[in-house]
Design an enzyme around this catalytic site. Structure first.
Site, PDB file in Angstrom:
ATOM      1  N   ARG A   1       0.842  -1.217   0.000  1.00 57.04           N
ATOM      2  CA  ARG A   1       0.000   0.000   0.000  1.00 57.04           C
ATOM      3  C   ARG A   1       0.875   1.264   0.000  1.00 57.04           C
ATOM      4  NH1 ARG A   1      -0.634   4.655   2.750  1.00 57.04           N
ATOM      5  NH2 ARG A   1      -0.293   3.542   4.693  1.00 57.04           N
TER       6      ARG A   1
ATOM      7  N   CYS B   1       3.617   9.431   1.210  1.00 53.59           N
ATOM      8  CA  CYS B   1       2.277   9.945   0.922  1.00 53.59           C
ATOM      9  C   CYS B   1       2.349  11.007  -0.162  1.00 53.59           C
ATOM     10  CB  CYS B   1       1.669  10.533   2.198  1.00 53.59           C
ATOM     11  SG  CYS B   1       0.107  11.365   1.889  1.00 53.59           S
TER      12      CYS B   1
ATOM     13  N   ASN C   1       9.606   4.446   3.922  1.00 55.76           N
ATOM     14  CA  ASN C   1       9.458   3.898   5.282  1.00 55.76           C
ATOM     15  C   ASN C   1      10.759   3.237   5.722  1.00 55.76           C
ATOM     16  OD1 ASN C   1       6.707   3.906   3.954  1.00 55.76           O
ATOM     17  ND2 ASN C   1       6.106   3.308   5.994  1.00 55.76           N
TER      18      ASN C   1
END
Ligand code: COA
Ligand code: ZN
Length: 296
Positions: free
Chosen positions: A13, A237, A246
């Site tokens: 995701r 994002c 991340n």
């Protein structure tokens, strides 16, 4: 006995959403299968969002349906911004979703075009419509916002209380643009644990300012229940200026193994997967381990 650390892979995701080039369904599924084969048990596999907002996720239903079929024993879930997304998840038999709402109202508006009142009203509707579904909340910008800067922990606590009052018992504290530091992570995790002792907390850490691993370790040492990461350190994002990857899952597993923690994940196969995927996924991999020559 070694402490077990629960790692939640969110690359399918958070990783893919930030890639410009479309990754086909088969490739996404190969990626998810590879992660599962390495021993990953918890995975955020997609998001049911507007394809206009995130074109990469236009195939979310196909990806989720297949992944759920192939891995019925795993904890697979998806991010949703609204009731419509939760409805889609429910329709295909997904048991768990995480509803994203930003602690910073400015980021909430940039990301999902809703005020806090609107988002909490939507969360109430999701809870009411699907009492049989696990609904957690992803608290974006929990440690700071690119528009509003640092946000006092008291505001985080009131925010969590609002969701708690709607029945939510699981939260992910997201450092959306990597603004946290280890002292802050420790303080925040201790505070939320104390205020909400019956809740489950996850930490979602970005490595934007090279503090990803330190922040993740701080969360673990402060007693967080789950830590999130992405294979190869993909992620970010698209609606937060300056967002980048991340903490890399393979780097995290390596550190935890070296420290004597138990992860249940096979490092060798995870690194092999990351190396292999690096050749195929058109994106920047910022993990460290995959850049060390195999012979070293
Ligand atoms: N899944 C698929 N499509 C959706 C949807 C969902 N959950 N929610 C809305 N849509 C569609 C609508 O049908 C509409 O399509 P149309 O223009 O073809 O009629 C379009 O998206 C806009 O719908 P609207 O309700 O007016 O939403 P909006 O324009 O106010 O956008 C969101 C709000 C939440 C749908 C959108 O901003 C979004 O999906 N954001 C996700 C952001 C994200 O994933 N960020 C990264 C993760 S933190
Ligand atoms: Zn993220």
């Amino acid at each position: 006995m070694a402490r077990k650390i629960n790692i939640v892979e969110v690359g399918p995701r958070d990783g893919f959403q930030n890639l410009c080039d479309y990754v086909p369904v088969e490739e996404k599924l190969r990626y998810i299968d590879g992660l599962a084969d390495s021993g990953i048990r918890h995975m955020q596999i997609t998001s049911f969002v507007s394809p206009k907002a995130i074109p990469q996720m236009k195939d979310a239903v196909d990806v989720a349906r297949e992944a759920l079929k192939s891995h019925p024993d795993l904890d697979l879930f998806a991010l949703v911004p609204n009731l419509r997304g939760a409805q889609t998840a429910h329709d295909i038999g997904m048991k768990k979703v995480t509803n994203v709402i930003s602690l910073s109202e400015s980021h909430n508006k940039a990301n999902i075009r809703r005020s806090h009142d609107e988002s909490f009203a939507e969360l109430a509707k999701i809870r009411e419509a699907f009492p049989d579904m696990d609904v957690s909340v992803d608290v974006a910008t929990a440690f700071g916002c690119p528009f509003e800067g640092k946000i006092p922990t008291e505001r985080l606590v009131s925010f969590l209380q609002r969701a708690y009052d709607l029945g939510v018992r699981e939260f992910t504290l997201c450092d959306t643009t990597g603004m946290a530091n280890p002292a802050q992570v420790r303080e925040v995790v201790h505070t939320v644990r104390e205020k909400f002792p019956d809740c489950v907390f996850q930490a979602h850490i970005h490595d934007t300012r090279n503090m990803g691993m330190a922040n993740t370790l701080a969360a673990i040492e402060a007693g967080i229940d789950y830590v999130q990461s992405t294979l190869g350190g993909l992620g970010g994002c698209p609606f937060a200026p300056g967002a980048s990857g991340n903490t890399a899952t393979e780097d995290l597993v390596n550190m935890l193994n070296e420290m004597g923690f138990e992860t249940g994940i096979d490092l060798e196969s995870l690194v092999a997967l990351a190396r292999d995927e690096k050749e195929k996924i058109p994106g920047i991999y910022s993990g460290h381990l995959i850049n060390i020559p195999k012979s070293a």
